[in-house]
Design an enzyme around this catalytic site. Structure first.
Site, mmCIF file in Angstrom:
data_model
loop_
_atom_site.group_PDB
_atom_site.id
_atom_site.type_symbol
_atom_site.label_atom_id
_atom_site.label_comp_id
_atom_site.label_asym_id
_atom_site.label_seq_id
_atom_site.Cartn_x
_atom_site.Cartn_y
_atom_site.Cartn_z
ATOM 1 N N SER A 712 0.805 -1.229 0.000
ATOM 2 C CA SER A 712 0.000 0.000 0.000
ATOM 3 C C SER A 712 0.837 1.279 0.000
ATOM 4 O O SER A 712 0.305 2.371 -0.106
ATOM 5 C CB SER A 712 -0.978 0.004 1.169
ATOM 6 O OG SER A 712 -0.290 0.219 2.367
ATOM 7 N N LYS A 755 -6.210 4.264 8.890
ATOM 8 C CA LYS A 755 -5.242 5.137 8.223
ATOM 9 C C LYS A 755 -5.729 6.579 8.227
ATOM 10 O O LYS A 755 -4.968 7.515 8.477
ATOM 11 C CB LYS A 755 -5.010 4.658 6.791
ATOM 12 C CG LYS A 755 -4.205 3.376 6.729
ATOM 13 C CD LYS A 755 -4.106 2.878 5.302
ATOM 14 C CE LYS A 755 -3.168 1.685 5.208
ATOM 15 N NZ LYS A 755 -3.158 1.123 3.846
#
Ligand SMILES: Nc1ncnc2c1ncn2[C@@H]1O[C@H](COP(=O)(O)OP(=O)(O)OP(=O)(O)O)[C@@H](O)[C@H]1O
Ligand SMILES: [Mg+2]
Length: 809
Positions: A712, A755
């Site tokens: 990611s 996140k």
């Protein structure tokens, strides 16, 4: 038989020379008369009930009956041998020919004895076998014409050989028999001739009279020897076996006796020292505890068995304390089945709200769970599992559930449990063995109706040498099996079905699959700064005031102060450090108040700084990303989300890519992909291709000691490289996450919620996410959605367009 019969009335006079049966003088005279002499080939017969006389052997015979005495006297008078015959019917008082065996042994009467009690005995020495030819009537004793039987004078090798083995076997038997006098062995050795040997042994043998009689009746010597050999062999086998058994029993009896004796002595010594009474009192206590423990039948039986063992053991024995500890465990466990406390859902809602701010969805799910349990108490309700970063309230939710349902709360920590025995206990044969932690915490709870929190199921060790702890845990949690949970130490089943289990974990993916299937997962992602402020205001400050002995009116903590702590002194998904820092501030206030310097303190942001010192976390982002080549990425970690920086640098070289910062394989590959993508776009970006060939590129991801992996960070790497090579820096308030493909697509990633919250904590204002993660937006707390700008990327070009500042030149 009758032709030789002598009339019965003819009297016989006893031989006056023998001292037997000394009759009165007159009587003797009266009965005196002519005695019908026995024919030459006839002898007087002595009928005996229970012995067989063999030739060459000497035995005493009881002479009780009138006719026997007469026979003995006649034999002596005539100086003929006496014929000894065995009665075939021992009970008959006056046996006739039909009640006698017709084969017997002639005997020389060596002595005639009158015992002090008046009984008569003849010591007889066997001479020869005989066969009765004809019984004679008309005598005051039994008489018969007989034929004596001689054994062969010549001995052939067959007989010789048999005789030798016979002797050997006889000697062997004597060796096997206990307490055989040495003379017996001597006598056996002294016997000469096979026939004599056979008869000697026959006489000695310990067999029934009928059997002896049948030996006597075998006239053929060889057959007789064979029969004897057979008998002796069998005898030897029997003796050997019985001797073995004998030795074994003697050993065990000896051992048991010795122990018993020692124990008795020990008791006496203990009594002398005054120690035994203590032990007795202890045993009585245990006995009482067993009676009161309300154990199931099987368990009680086991407990009493062990108590019995304990009673027989000396207190000093090492095993004594082992058994005692075991019994203590057994008696102190909550065996009794108490009714489950009723569940009041409304009250439960009140308690959950009282203890926890926010978490609306989670509370609703918990209330549903409780409602189902209330409506169907015996039903197989799922096991709740709270998953989330540290300090987000997993444990405290569990405690609230316990409070709301009126149950005791106990914790079992499974972090780092590698050994099945930690869950299920060690067998009692191990020194110092104990029950597993399930049973241990049940004893602590004191009731089966408890909430048992199994902490850190995600950190359970994998199955290995010591058995699989996960499978032991499965058994604990399985409603089908846990009513008969067997702890190795206890060795008896314990019913866990009324325990309410709740698991917690930081990460979902390391929970063993079968375990996860059995659980209802409830995720707690972490809090926004706004939520943290609320939690601090409503709960943490109050609690810390209390903990530090302060009254609410002595100290006030304003929102500004709290926000400062949240932003500058903590960086976490939960509120644990926040609570700790609040505690630190309040402690110093408590000192000032205790010293009498002040009575009331209102804490502002400046006080926080002066008490806690310089800020622990900076707005690092702004500082770092002000130079080209640094991009801010977003990472998901077990402790919630976090920001991470991707740094790129360029140096003279030959086109190498250097990667550092403990990157995993996947992350390394996405760095390669990012570089390829940048190269492919070099003309669009205005990068001179030949300058790339003459330089090495170094990509580093700081916090270098922590291993990192995953795809990611792809977008952040691409942006960092593009920034470096174009010399355009990345906007400092932008953070990004997303996987890249070589065609320049941005692919979706996981952990969006964590996140985004991490970005918010770090002071980011714009978050760039893959377009295909747009559906996760609704999970993100409203506060975060309001404060942040979202950029949805389909291609890496979207990232460049939004992240890079304008060219410096
Ligand atoms: N929503 C909330 N409202 C009030 N207090 C909260 C809330 N969330 C957490 N807390 C408080 O934060 C502290 C830490 O929470 P807790 O011990 O339950 O964390 P945890 O999730 O079990 O963490 P860990 O994974 O480290 O065990 C507790 O004192 C708890 O009461
Ligand atoms: Mg906890």
């Amino acid at each position: 038989m009758n032709e030789n019969t002598i009339r019965n009335s003819d009297p016989v006079t006893a031989d006056a020379g023998t001292r037997v049966d000394a009759p009165a003088a007159g009587e003797t005279r009266q009965r005196e008369g002519a005695v019908r002499p026995l024919p030459e080939d006839a002898i007087a017969i002595l009928a005996v009930r229970n012995v067989v006389l063999f030739p060459g052997t000497v035995i005493p015979l009881t002479v009780g009956r009138e006719r026997s005495r007469a026979a003995a006297q006649e034999a002596t008078r005539l100086q003929r041998p006496l014929g000894v015959l065995l009665q075939s019917k021992p009970d008959t008082e006056e046996p006739g020919p039909d009640e006698l065996h017709w084969v017997g042994t002639t005997a020389a009467v060596l002595r005639y004895i009158t015992a002090p009690d008046g009984s008569h005995h003849a010591i007889c020495s066997g001479v020869k076998r005989f066969r009765v030819l004809q019984f004679l009537d008309g005598y005051p004793f039994l008489a018969a014409r007989v034929q004596t039987i001689d054994d062969p004078a010549q001995v052939d090798a067959d007989i010789e050989g048999r005789a030798r083995s016979l002797k050997e076997r006889a000697l062997e038997i004597l060796g096997l028999l206990p307490q055989v006098p040495q003379e017996m062995v001597g006598a056996l050795n002294a016997v000469e001739g096979p026939a004599q040997l056979a008869d000697f042994i026959s006489g000695m043998m310990d067999i029934g009279v009928e059997e002896k009689q049948s030996l006597l009746e075998i006239f053929d010597l060889k057959t007789r020897l064979d029969k004897l050999l057979d008998l002796l062999s069998h005898r030897i086998e029997v003796l050997k076996v019985s001797r073995e058994i004998d030795e074994k029993t003697r050993e065990s009896i000896g051992d048991a006796n010795r122990k018993h004796l020692l124990r008795e002595q020990m008791r006496a010594i203990q009594k002398e020292l005054g120690e035994g009474e203590e032990g007795a009192a202890e045993l009585a206590d245990l006995e009482k505890a067993i009676a009161e423990a309300k154990m199931p039948e099987e368990v009680e039986r086991q407990a009493r068995k062990e108590l019995k063992r304990l009673e027989r053991m000396p207190e000093a024995a090492g095993e004594y304390s082992m058994v005692r500890t075991y019994l203590e465990w057994l008696t102190e466990l909550p065996w009794a089945a108490e009714p489950q406390p009723p569940i009041d859902v409304a009250e439960a809602r009140r308690i959950l709200d009282e203890d926890h701010y926010g978490l609306e969805k989670i509370k609703r799910r918990i209330l549903e769970f409780l409602a189902v349990r209330k409506l169907n108490p015996s039903g197989k309700s799922p096991i709740l599992c709270f998953v989330g970063p540290p300090g987000v309230g997993k444990t405290s939710l569990g405690q609230s559930i316990a409070k709301a349902t009126g149950r005791k709360f106990v914790r079992v920590s499974l972090g780092g449990v590698h050994d099945e025995a930690e869950i299920r206990g060690h067998r009692r044969t191990y020194i110092g063995s104990l029950p597993g932690n399930i049973v241990q915490s049940l004893r602590k709870a004191g009731t089966r109706n408890c909430v048992m929190m199994l902490d850190e199921v995600d950190k359970l060790g994998m199955g290995g040498f010591h058995g699989d702890p996960a499978s032991a845990l499965l058994e604990v949690l399985d409603p089908e099996q846990n009513s008969t949970f067997r702890d190795n130490y206890l060795g008896v089943p314990f019913d866990l079905s009324s325990v309410m289990f709740i698991c917690t974990a930081n990460v979902l993916d390391t929970i063993p699959g079968p375990l996860r299937d059995r659980m209802e997962i409830i995720q707690l992602p972490g809090y926004t700064a706004q939520e943290k402020l609320q939690i601090a205001r409503r709960y943490l400050v109050k609690r810390q005031l209390d903990a530090n002995g302060l009254k609410p009116d002595q100290c006030e903590m304003g929102d500004e102060a709290l926000n400062k702590i949240i932003d500058e002194y903590t960086r976490e998904a939960g509120v644990r450090n926040l609570e700790r820092e609040i505690g630190n501030v309040l402690r110093s206030v408590a000192v000032r108040i205790a010293e009498g310097k002040t009575e009331h303190v209102a804490i502002g942001p400046d006080d926080v700084a002066s008490i806690l010192g310089p800020r622990k976390f900076d707005a690092e982002v702004a500082m770092r990303s002000s130079v080209p080549g640094v991009a801010t990425g977003l990472a998901w970690t077990p402790v919630g989300g976090d920001i991470l920086f991707v740094e790129a640098a360029r140096m003279p070289g030959n086109g190498k890519l250097i990667l550092t910062g403990q990157l995993g394989e996947v992350m390394k590959e996405s760095a390669q992909a990012a570089l390829s993508l940048v190269k492919a776009r070099s003309s669009e970006l205005g990068i001179a291709a030949e300058s790339l060939e003459k330089s090495d590129i170094h990509v580093h991801v700081p916090a270098g000691a922590t291993p990192k992996d995953g795809p990611s960070a792809g977008v952040a790497m691409f942006v960092a490289l593009a920034s470096l090579l174009t010399a355009r820096s990345v906007k400092s308030d932008v953070a990004m996450t997303g996987e890249i493909s070589l065609r320049g697509l941005v692919l979706p990633i996981g952990g969006v919620k964590e996140k985004v919250l991490a970005a918010l904590r770090a002071g980011i204002t714009t978050v760039m996410l893959p377009e295909r993660n747009r559906r996760d937006l609704e999970e993100i707390p409203a506060e975060a959605r309001e404060k942040l700008t979202f950029v949805w990327m389909e291609r890496v070009d979207d990232a460049l367009a939004n992240a890079l500042t304008n060219p410096a030149r």
